[in-house]
Design a protein around this motif. Sequence first.
Motif, PDB file in Angstrom:
ATOM      1  N   LEU B  48      10.340   5.845   6.286  1.00 10.16           N
ATOM      2  CA  LEU B  48      10.698   4.426   6.317  1.00 10.16           C
ATOM      3  C   LEU B  48      10.550   3.769   4.954  1.00 10.16           C
ATOM      4  O   LEU B  48      11.444   3.044   4.500  1.00 10.16           O
ATOM      5  N   ILE B  49       9.399   3.990   4.304  1.00  8.84           N
ATOM      6  CA  ILE B  49       9.161   3.304   3.037  1.00  8.84           C
ATOM      7  C   ILE B  49       8.123   4.054   2.214  1.00  8.84           C
ATOM      8  O   ILE B  49       7.250   4.736   2.767  1.00  8.84           O
ATOM      9  N   SER B  53       1.033   2.345  -6.104  1.00  9.72           N
ATOM     10  CA  SER B  53      -0.156   1.496  -6.186  1.00  9.72           C
ATOM     11  C   SER B  53      -0.018   0.360  -7.179  1.00  9.72           C
ATOM     12  O   SER B  53      -0.841  -0.560  -7.184  1.00  9.72           O
ATOM     13  N   PHE B  54       0.998   0.403  -8.025  1.00  8.07           N
ATOM     14  CA  PHE B  54       1.161  -0.649  -9.024  1.00  8.07           C
ATOM     15  C   PHE B  54       2.143  -1.726  -8.584  1.00  8.07           C
ATOM     16  O   PHE B  54       2.375  -2.692  -9.307  1.00  8.07           O
ATOM     17  N   ASP B  55       2.697  -1.551  -7.401  1.00  2.86           N
ATOM     18  CA  ASP B  55       3.707  -2.478  -6.939  1.00  2.86           C
ATOM     19  C   ASP B  55       3.238  -3.146  -5.653  1.00  2.86           C
ATOM     20  O   ASP B  55       3.386  -2.595  -4.569  1.00  2.86           O
ATOM     21  N   GLU B  56       2.701  -4.339  -5.755  1.00  2.00           N
ATOM     22  CA  GLU B  56       2.171  -5.023  -4.588  1.00  2.00           C
ATOM     23  C   GLU B  56       3.153  -5.989  -3.973  1.00  2.00           C
ATOM     24  O   GLU B  56       2.799  -6.746  -3.076  1.00  2.00           O
ATOM     25  N   GLN B  57       4.360  -5.951  -4.423  1.00  2.00           N
ATOM     26  CA  GLN B  57       5.357  -6.845  -3.823  1.00  2.00           C
ATOM     27  C   GLN B  57       5.608  -6.446  -2.385  1.00  2.00           C
ATOM     28  O   GLN B  57       5.742  -5.273  -2.062  1.00  2.00           O
ATOM     29  N   ASN B  58       5.681  -7.442  -1.522  1.00  2.00           N
ATOM     30  CA  ASN B  58       6.043  -7.165  -0.141  1.00  2.00           C
ATOM     31  C   ASN B  58       7.516  -6.788  -0.070  1.00  2.00           C
ATOM     32  O   ASN B  58       8.305  -7.186  -0.922  1.00  2.00           O
ATOM     33  N   GLU B  59       7.850  -6.019   0.933  1.00  2.00           N
ATOM     34  CA  GLU B  59       9.235  -5.568   1.053  1.00  2.00           C
ATOM     35  C   GLU B  59       9.765  -5.860   2.447  1.00  2.00           C
ATOM     36  O   GLU B  59       9.039  -5.757   3.425  1.00  2.00           O
ATOM     37  N   ILE B  60      11.021  -6.222   2.478  1.00  3.74           N
ATOM     38  CA  ILE B  60      11.685  -6.496   3.753  1.00  3.74           C
ATOM     39  C   ILE B  60      12.955  -5.662   3.803  1.00  3.74           C
ATOM     40  O   ILE B  60      13.713  -5.594   2.844  1.00  3.74           O
ATOM     41  N   SER B  61      13.154  -5.026   4.962  1.00  2.00           N
ATOM     42  CA  SER B  61      14.382  -4.270   5.178  1.00  2.00           C
ATOM     43  C   SER B  61      14.850  -4.559   6.594  1.00  2.00           C
ATOM     44  O   SER B  61      14.338  -3.985   7.553  1.00  2.00           O
ATOM     45  N   SER B  65       9.254  -5.220   7.748  1.00  2.00           N
ATOM     46  CA  SER B  65       8.641  -5.729   6.521  1.00  2.00           C
ATOM     47  C   SER B  65       7.279  -5.072   6.345  1.00  2.00           C
ATOM     48  O   SER B  65       6.639  -4.649   7.319  1.00  2.00           O
ATOM     49  N   TRP B  66       6.867  -4.986   5.082  1.00  2.00           N
ATOM     50  CA  TRP B  66       5.609  -4.332   4.749  1.00  2.00           C
ATOM     51  C   TRP B  66       4.786  -5.221   3.848  1.00  2.00           C
ATOM     52  O   TRP B  66       5.315  -5.838   2.913  1.00  2.00           O
ATOM     53  N   ASN B  67       3.499  -5.287   4.118  1.00  2.00           N
ATOM     54  CA  ASN B  67       2.577  -6.121   3.354  1.00  2.00           C
ATOM     55  C   ASN B  67       1.515  -5.216   2.743  1.00  2.00           C
ATOM     56  O   ASN B  67       0.673  -4.669   3.450  1.00  2.00           O
ATOM     57  N   PHE B  68       1.564  -5.051   1.423  1.00  2.00           N
ATOM     58  CA  PHE B  68       0.642  -4.189   0.698  1.00  2.00           C
ATOM     59  C   PHE B  68      -0.374  -5.072   0.003  1.00  2.00           C
ATOM     60  O   PHE B  68      -0.002  -5.906  -0.830  1.00  2.00           O
ATOM     61  N   GLN B  69      -1.662  -4.895   0.310  1.00  2.00           N
ATOM     62  CA  GLN B  69      -2.708  -5.678  -0.332  1.00  2.00           C
ATOM     63  C   GLN B  69      -3.788  -4.744  -0.846  1.00  2.00           C
ATOM     64  O   GLN B  69      -4.580  -4.206  -0.062  1.00  2.00           O
ATOM     65  N   LYS B  70      -3.843  -4.569  -2.151  1.00  2.00           N
ATOM     66  CA  LYS B  70      -4.852  -3.690  -2.738  1.00  2.00           C
ATOM     67  C   LYS B  70      -6.256  -4.234  -2.538  1.00  2.00           C
ATOM     68  O   LYS B  70      -7.209  -3.473  -2.397  1.00  2.00           O
ATOM     69  N   PHE B  75      -1.968  -1.657   4.133  1.00  2.00           N
ATOM     70  CA  PHE B  75      -0.521  -1.538   3.983  1.00  2.00           C
ATOM     71  C   PHE B  75       0.074  -1.680   5.380  1.00  2.00           C
ATOM     72  O   PHE B  75       0.407  -0.705   6.046  1.00  2.00           O
ATOM     73  N   ASN B  76       0.218  -2.920   5.815  1.00  2.00           N
ATOM     74  CA  ASN B  76       0.617  -3.210   7.191  1.00  2.00           C
ATOM     75  C   ASN B  76       2.127  -3.304   7.346  1.00  2.00           C
ATOM     76  O   ASN B  76       2.835  -3.699   6.420  1.00  2.00           O
ATOM     77  N   PHE B  77       2.572  -2.988   8.539  1.00  2.00           N
ATOM     78  CA  PHE B  77       4.001  -2.878   8.831  1.00  2.00           C
ATOM     79  C   PHE B  77       4.326  -3.810  10.002  1.00  2.00           C
ATOM     80  O   PHE B  77       3.686  -3.715  11.054  1.00  2.00           O
ATOM     81  N   THR B  78       5.280  -4.697   9.793  1.00  2.00           N
ATOM     82  CA  THR B  78       5.672  -5.651  10.838  1.00  2.00           C
ATOM     83  C   THR B  78       7.117  -5.420  11.260  1.00  2.00           C
ATOM     84  O   THR B  78       7.999  -5.287  10.404  1.00  2.00           O
ATOM     85  N   ILE B  79       7.311  -5.372  12.565  1.00  2.00           N
ATOM     86  CA  ILE B  79       8.661  -5.316  13.119  1.00  2.00           C
ATOM     87  C   ILE B  79       8.931  -6.674  13.754  1.00  2.00           C
ATOM     88  O   ILE B  79       8.178  -7.116  14.643  1.00  2.00           O
ATOM     89  N   THR B  80       9.964  -7.320  13.316  1.00  2.00           N
ATOM     90  CA  THR B  80      10.343  -8.629  13.839  1.00  2.00           C
ATOM     91  C   THR B  80      11.382  -8.440  14.938  1.00  2.00           C
ATOM     92  O   THR B  80      12.277  -7.608  14.815  1.00  2.00           O
TER      93      THR B  80
END
Lengths: 110, 115
Positions: B48-49, B53-61, B65-70, B75-80
């Motif tokens: 899926l994705i 570790s250097f890229d903390e931008q959230n991503e939406i597809s 969507s994915w929320n990465f928080q160091k 690294f949480n995954f949300t299905i809308t």
Amino acid sequence: DVKVTQSSRYLVKRTGEKVFLECVQDMDHENMFWYRQDPGLGLRLIYFSYDVKMKEKGDIPEGYSVSREKKERFSLILESASTNQTSMYLCASRLETMAFFGQGTRLTVV
Amino acid sequence: AQKVTQAQTEISVVEKEDVTLDCVYETRDTTYYLFWYKQPPSGELVFLIRRNSFDEQNEISGRYSWNFQKSTSSFNFTITASQVVDSAVYFCALISYNQGGKLIFGQGTELSVKP
């Protein structure tokens, strides 16, 4: 498309048999892996290989061995199958950070 | 040592609900990659994705969507607006090259979306 092929989808073997699970990849990847999947435990690494004839133990190697005589083929061997090795087995090959998985072999040991 | 924890073993939702799958990881390395895979009933793992570790931008597809928080090693995954076809087992995974490049998986979360 990368293809990782496992020789069987389903296998039934008897306790004490020697079992071979075969995995072939067609993209010249150096790294190959064998995992076992059990409910509630996720995928656990059994063995991996980073080159021909090279192998490293994963987290649960007991009762298993592997063979990598050619780059494209990575075999998992159960020397003497036991009922606690009934599981789903997944093979993967890896290029840099991308891993590609086979369809899995569901092994039942009776 | 590396570790990936998915505390939610099973989640059941009704179609069109939003759902978040949690993933917490442990590694001492500064360079690593995180992944989510989907395993439908057919058994094959679907990528899926991937996140480094250097890229903390959230991503939406699409609906994903994915929320990465160091800061919280998550690294949480949300299905809308979930759909029945989202029913599957979802795995979070980690590669850290200082650990030999092993791909380490969490325990998986089985998502059931009911009509």
